[in-house]
Each structure stands twice: as structure tokens, then as C-alpha cells.
Write an enzyme that holds these catalytic residues in place. Structure first.
Site, mmCIF file in Angstrom:
data_model
loop_
_atom_site.group_PDB
_atom_site.id
_atom_site.type_symbol
_atom_site.label_atom_id
_atom_site.label_comp_id
_atom_site.label_asym_id
_atom_site.label_seq_id
_atom_site.Cartn_x
_atom_site.Cartn_y
_atom_site.Cartn_z
ATOM 1 N N ALA A 64 -9.347 5.452 3.472
ATOM 2 C CA ALA A 64 -9.281 6.854 4.211
ATOM 3 C C ALA A 64 -10.563 7.660 4.172
ATOM 4 O O ALA A 64 -11.192 7.633 3.152
ATOM 5 C CB ALA A 64 -8.099 7.508 3.854
ATOM 6 N N GLY A 65 -10.920 8.122 5.579
ATOM 7 C CA GLY A 65 -11.988 9.025 5.586
ATOM 8 C C GLY A 65 -13.293 8.443 5.919
ATOM 9 O O GLY A 65 -14.133 8.953 6.396
ATOM 10 N N LYS A 90 0.890 -1.212 0.021
ATOM 11 C CA LYS A 90 -0.112 0.044 0.006
ATOM 12 C C LYS A 90 0.829 1.360 0.072
ATOM 13 O O LYS A 90 1.416 1.650 0.871
ATOM 14 C CB LYS A 90 -0.772 -0.079 1.132
ATOM 15 C CG LYS A 90 -1.744 1.248 1.167
ATOM 16 C CD LYS A 90 -2.613 1.291 2.781
ATOM 17 C CE LYS A 90 -3.033 2.728 2.825
ATOM 18 N NZ LYS A 90 -3.796 2.882 3.818
ATOM 19 N N ASN A 140 -9.837 1.767 8.925
ATOM 20 C CA ASN A 140 -9.249 1.302 10.054
ATOM 21 C C ASN A 140 -9.649 2.200 11.318
ATOM 22 O O ASN A 140 -10.437 1.444 12.376
ATOM 23 C CB ASN A 140 -7.698 1.674 10.091
ATOM 24 C CG ASN A 140 -6.662 1.283 11.329
ATOM 25 O OD1 ASN A 140 -5.550 1.221 11.380
ATOM 26 N ND2 ASN A 140 -7.359 0.793 12.587
ATOM 27 N N THR A 141 -9.571 3.351 11.487
ATOM 28 C CA THR A 141 -10.027 4.330 12.691
ATOM 29 C C THR A 141 -11.616 4.013 12.878
ATOM 30 O O THR A 141 -11.709 3.855 14.241
ATOM 31 C CB THR A 141 -9.839 5.762 12.446
ATOM 32 O OG1 THR A 141 -8.502 5.907 11.817
ATOM 33 C CG2 THR A 141 -9.847 6.734 13.741
ATOM 34 N N GLY A 158 -8.157 9.363 8.934
ATOM 35 C CA GLY A 158 -8.835 9.354 10.263
ATOM 36 C C GLY A 158 -9.690 10.452 10.613
ATOM 37 O O GLY A 158 -10.104 10.718 11.512
#
Lengths: 65, 265
Positions: B193-194, B105, B215-216, B166
Site C-alpha cells: 500500500a501507498g 491477505k 495495485n493503484t 491508494g
């Protein structure tokens, strides 16, 4: 000999990357290495000499996103 | 769609067939046990990992790697935090040796506040790594021209951001993401992301995106394991909705109950 390991100044005796890992007590820890921002394969560490002022990175697996 | 059809609906990336369209990160969990439970609950078949500095004798990295290996999933190492082509390429080479995978990645970060990709460095690093045998998953923006150049550099998948890493803001530029999807109908596209909520993930899949990486949103949820399962359901719902072809929105109301036969008319 003064070098930087993972961003920190260190005084070491080792003259090769393999010897440096032994000296710094990495033992059989799974690590990947770079010398002056260039990747050094595991099998090449014994023949890779380090010199005054060199910058060594020793990385291990970590959580990632 | 029935269960049999769904089983055939695998996501194929670099020759690998993935049954789940959810890719998850492994960072910021309260404990290794919660990480493992959340990953299992998500149904993900790919987890992202990284490389970081460790002092001799600490052994924390080894314990983490043993945990990940125990999950029996594919790993997607990242170059998170790299700001130059050289840093990203070297980190990728180190990751390939440790994680024993050609997958990377690729992140080349251009700016700290938004963690926005440096797309110029990204394309250059992608070309170097593809020529070196890597299978590159580039973290990019929704820019069409950058996407074109990444494909030209050897990438077979694109991972545009939904919003800054994040931030949990969801899909900031739906128009741009739709344009990217329309422009590259045959390229696997992953919103990376996001994503902050399962509804964001479902929306990405409804738009025709092949997958989401997050992830977050799971790790920082009050109950990470339950949220992981919620994302699993949302991704499946979004994918099935896309395959079922959502209706076109319209500006004016249209009665859903038949007008013919209405009383008092």
C-alpha cells in the site's frame, strides 16, 4: 418469510440455504455463503435452515488490491 | 550479479518460492484485457483478489474468476473493507473455499480516511486464522510491537504499509520501515500500500524489503501495461542494488575524480 440477502430485504419461500440459492437464480455460479456472519460451507448448505430475520451473504470472486 | 545468481534469488513465503518480488492487485483496470496484459507485463506471480456481493444471475464474478484462473498465477485473496475480527475471519473462510488456497491477505480496517489497520483486531484475527490452518499475510503498520505479536500469532510474513492505500505517497516513514527490517532480519517483509511510482518500489527493495504489493499505481497509470513493466524493472533494480550493498551516504562532498595529478595544483 422475510430475510436480508446481501444487505437487502427479501421475501423468500426457501427454507434452506441451498434452496435460497436456487430461488434467487444463482444456478452454478461460484459463490461462498455466510449466515448471520458465520461461514457456511458449500456442502452444508442443504442442511442449513434459514429463519425469519436471518442475514445471508452470498459472495463471488471480484477484483481486489 | 549474473543471471544465474539472480535465478536463485527467489522469495520464499510459506514454503512457496516466487521468482518475482512484485505482487499486484487486480482492481480498477479499464478493462479485463488491460488487467490481463498488465499482470503479464509486471511479471508478478501472485495477484490479489477479493470477494464481493453479487445478485443472482449476474455472473460477473464468474467471468472475472475465469480470467484470473487463465493467468495461471497464485492468488492472494484479501479481506478488504472488513472492520471487525468477525467480518475478517468469516470473509477469509469464504475466500478459502472459493479460491482454494490457505493464503489470506488479512485486512482489518480501523479508520476510513486513512484505511489504517486496526492492529488490535488484526492480531486477534491473525491468531484465529493461523490456528485454523490459514497462511496469513497481515496488512499492518511499521510498529515493531505489533509485528512481534503478529509473528507470535503465527504469521510468517509481514506487510507494513508504505503510505495509506491508494495514496501513491511512497514510503512515508523510511526510518520506521528500516527499523522493522533491522529488527526482523529473517522475516519476509512486503511493503503493501501507498506505492505510487516505480522509484518507491525500488526504494523499498533497496532498503532490504523482500517484496512490494501494489495495485493503484499500475491500474490508474495512463498506460497500465507500460507502467506494470516499469515496476517489474524497478523491483529488479532495487533488489539487485540491495544485494550489491549501496554506499553509505555522507554529509560532505568527496571528489570522485582522483585529486592526485590534478593540473595547476
Amino acid at each position: 418469510m422475510n430475510i436480508r440477502v446481501n444487505g437487502e430485504a427479501r421475501e423468500v419461500r426457501a427454507r434452506t440455504l441451498a434452496a435460497l440459492l436456487d430461488e434467487l437464480d444463482y444456478g452454478d455460479t461460484t459463490v461462498a455463503t455466510a449466515l448471520n456472519q458465520t461461514f457456511v460451507r458449500k456442502k452444508d448448505r442443504r442442511e442449513t435452515t434459514i429463519a425469519e430475520g436471518d442475514e445471508v451473504e452470498i459472495l463471488t470472486p471480484r477484483q481486489g488490491g | 550479479m549474473d543471471a544465474i545468481a539472480r535465478a536463485d534469488d527467489a522469495l520464499e513465503v510459506y514454503g512457496a518460492k516466487l521468482g518475482s518480488r512484485l505482487l499486484v492487485g487486480t482492481s480498477m483496470y479499464e478493462s479485463p484485457a488491460i488487467l490481463a496484459d498488465a499482470v503479464r507485463a509486471s511479471g508478478a506471480e501472485v495477484v490479489t483478489v477479493s470477494l464481493r456481493r453479487e445478485a443472482g444471475g449476474a455472473r460477473a464474478g464468474g467471468a472475472f474468476w475465469d480470467l484470473i484462473k487463465g493467468l495461471g498465477l497464485r492468488v492472494l485473496p484479501n479481506t478488504a473493507g472488513c472492520k471487525t475480527v468477525k467480518e475478517a475471519v468469516t470473509t477469509a473462510q469464504m475466500a478459502r473455499e472459493i479460491f482454494d488456497t490457505p493464503w489470506i491477505k488479512l485486512e482489518v480496517i480501523g479508520e476510513d480516511d486513512t484505511l489504517q489497520p486496526d492492529v488490535f483486531g488484526l492480531v486477534e484475527a491473525a491468531r484465529i486464522l493461523s490456528n485454523d490452518g490459514f497462511q496469513v499475510f497481515p496488512y499492518t503498520t511499521e510498529d515493531l510491537i505489533v509485528a512481534e505479536k503478529l509473528l507470535g500469532a503465527g504469521c510468517e510474513v509481514l506487510m507494513p504499509w508504505g503510505a495509506p492505500i491508494g495514496s501513491g505517497r511512497g514510503l512515508n516513514n523510511v526510518f520506521g520501515l528500516k527499523a522493522l527490517r533491522a529488527h526482523f532480519p529473517d522475516t519476509p517483509l512486503v511493503v503493501d500500500a501507498g506505492i505510487g511510482a516505480p522509484s518507491h518500489a525500488a526504494q523499498a527493495l533497496e532498503l532490504g524489503y523482500d517484496s512490494v504489493l501494489l495495485n493503484t499505481a499500475i491500474a490508474k497509470a495512463g498506460d497500465a501495461v507500460a507502467m506494470a513493466h516499469a515496476f517489474k524493472l524497478a523491483v529488479r533494480a532495487g533488489r539487485e542494488a540491495f544485494l550489491a550493498t549501496p554506499m553509505e551516504p555522507r554529509d560532505m562532498a568527496a571528489p570522485s575524480t582522483p585529486v592526485f595529478g590534478r593540473a595547476f595544483s
